[in-house]
Design a protein around this motif. Structure first.
Motif, PDB file in Angstrom:
ATOM      1  N   ASN A  60     -34.573  51.172 -26.242  1.00 58.37           N
ATOM      2  CA  ASN A  60     -35.848  51.649 -26.769  1.00 58.37           C
ATOM      3  C   ASN A  60     -35.632  52.272 -28.154  1.00 58.37           C
ATOM      4  N   GLU A  61     -36.709  52.692 -28.796  1.00 55.13           N
ATOM      5  CA  GLU A  61     -36.622  53.252 -30.153  1.00 55.13           C
ATOM      6  C   GLU A  61     -35.729  54.479 -30.225  1.00 55.13           C
ATOM      7  N   ALA A  62     -35.817  55.355 -29.244  1.00 52.82           N
ATOM      8  CA  ALA A  62     -35.048  56.603 -29.263  1.00 52.82           C
ATOM      9  C   ALA A  62     -33.595  56.415 -28.828  1.00 52.82           C
ATOM     10  N   GLN A  63     -33.203  55.208 -28.435  1.00 55.43           N
ATOM     11  CA  GLN A  63     -31.843  54.894 -27.986  1.00 55.43           C
ATOM     12  C   GLN A  63     -31.445  55.713 -26.749  1.00 55.43           C
ATOM     13  N   THR A  64     -32.421  56.008 -25.885  1.00 53.76           N
ATOM     14  CA  THR A  64     -32.133  56.787 -24.681  1.00 53.76           C
ATOM     15  C   THR A  64     -32.264  55.964 -23.412  1.00 53.76           C
ATOM     16  N   LYS A  65     -32.898  54.811 -23.490  1.00 48.51           N
ATOM     17  CA  LYS A  65     -33.115  53.980 -22.308  1.00 48.51           C
ATOM     18  C   LYS A  65     -32.897  52.511 -22.643  1.00 48.51           C
ATOM     19  N   GLY A 111     -38.651  47.501 -16.516  1.00 49.59           N
ATOM     20  CA  GLY A 111     -37.914  48.637 -15.970  1.00 49.59           C
ATOM     21  C   GLY A 111     -37.127  49.313 -17.073  1.00 49.59           C
ATOM     22  N   GLU A 112     -36.936  50.617 -16.959  1.00 51.90           N
ATOM     23  CA  GLU A 112     -36.172  51.378 -17.948  1.00 51.90           C
ATOM     24  C   GLU A 112     -35.028  52.103 -17.254  1.00 51.90           C
ATOM     25  N   LEU A 113     -33.840  51.966 -17.814  1.00 57.06           N
ATOM     26  CA  LEU A 113     -32.640  52.576 -17.247  1.00 57.06           C
ATOM     27  C   LEU A 113     -32.056  53.574 -18.238  1.00 57.06           C
ATOM     28  N   GLU A 114     -31.584  54.723 -17.740  1.00 58.64           N
ATOM     29  CA  GLU A 114     -30.991  55.741 -18.604  1.00 58.64           C
ATOM     30  C   GLU A 114     -29.660  55.251 -19.158  1.00 58.64           C
ATOM     31  N   ILE A 115     -29.371  55.674 -20.396  1.00 61.79           N
ATOM     32  CA  ILE A 115     -28.162  55.248 -21.099  1.00 61.79           C
ATOM     33  C   ILE A 115     -27.125  56.371 -21.111  1.00 61.79           C
ATOM     34  N   LYS A 123     -22.264  58.119 -29.087  1.00 63.02           N
ATOM     35  CA  LYS A 123     -23.223  57.037 -29.278  1.00 63.02           C
ATOM     36  C   LYS A 123     -23.619  56.468 -27.909  1.00 63.02           C
ATOM     37  N   PRO A 124     -24.881  56.052 -27.739  1.00 64.80           N
ATOM     38  CA  PRO A 124     -25.276  55.410 -26.477  1.00 64.80           C
ATOM     39  C   PRO A 124     -24.652  54.022 -26.373  1.00 64.80           C
ATOM     40  N   PHE A 125     -24.142  53.681 -25.165  1.00 67.36           N
ATOM     41  CA  PHE A 125     -23.477  52.381 -25.079  1.00 67.36           C
ATOM     42  C   PHE A 125     -23.702  51.591 -23.803  1.00 67.36           C
ATOM     43  N   THR A 126     -24.010  52.208 -22.667  1.00 72.63           N
ATOM     44  CA  THR A 126     -24.191  51.447 -21.431  1.00 72.63           C
ATOM     45  C   THR A 126     -25.078  52.228 -20.456  1.00 72.63           C
TER      46      THR A 126
END
Length: 179
Positions: A60-65, A111-115, A123-126
């Protein structure tokens, strides 16, 4: 006309009363894929395997999901997503009625999954669910206790940091532990 009634009575009906009665499909019928959010780990195997690009995974835009999106309007019902999903989150159903009146967004499942963020560079990666799934699989593996703890620490580090640590250990000749 009477001959037609006699034939129908002798051999049975050749058609179904479909709109008035539910149509019964065969056991191996490939209908609309159904997404079960609770089983999804965000591994992206279904998105890679989909030949029509009906399944898309992106941040997503915020790189959180991690956003999992399935567009049934693009699906060719090949069943590859069902074959490759390790947890059974995507399964072919017996649903075949896909007509929508005016709004094609009714054909989209999401569906949205937490990163998880990297321990080294943040950095968010998986997806967190993928890490938890991997941990459970590692615990079932026949690993030595020290190796299991090392593998658990390694799961929370992004590929770039792992690569940098490997290059550093090659150039210095020392085995550098990832912090």
């Amino acid at each position: 006309m009477m001959k037609l009634f006699d034939i129908t009575e002798k051999y049975g009906k050749a058609t179904y009363a479909y709109p008035f009665e539910p149509y019964k499909v065969h056991e191996n019928f490939r209908g609309q894929p159904h997404y079960t959010y609770d089983l999804c780990i965000g591994c992206a195997a279904c998105g890679v395997a989909c030949p029509s690009n009906a399944i898309e995974l992106k941040m997503n835009e915020a790189q959180t999901k991690l956003v999992w999106e399935f567009d049934c309007g693009r699906c060719i019902f090949c069943g590859r997503c069902d074959e490759v999903c390790p947890t059974g989150a995507v399964r072919l159903s017996d649903s075949f009625e896909l007509a929508v009146k005016f709004d094609k967004t009714a054909l989209i499942q999401r569906g949205e999954l937490e990163i998880q963020n990297c321990k080294c560079c943040s950095k968010p990666f998986t997806p967190k669910r993928l890490i938890n799934f991997s941990l459970k699989r590692l615990e079932k593996a026949n690993l030595l206790p020290g190796r299991l703890q090392e593998a658990k620490e390694y799961l929370y580090i992004c590929p770039e940091c792992k690569k940098a640590a490997a290059v550093e250990s090659l150039t210095t000749g020392k085995d550098t532990a990832i912090k």
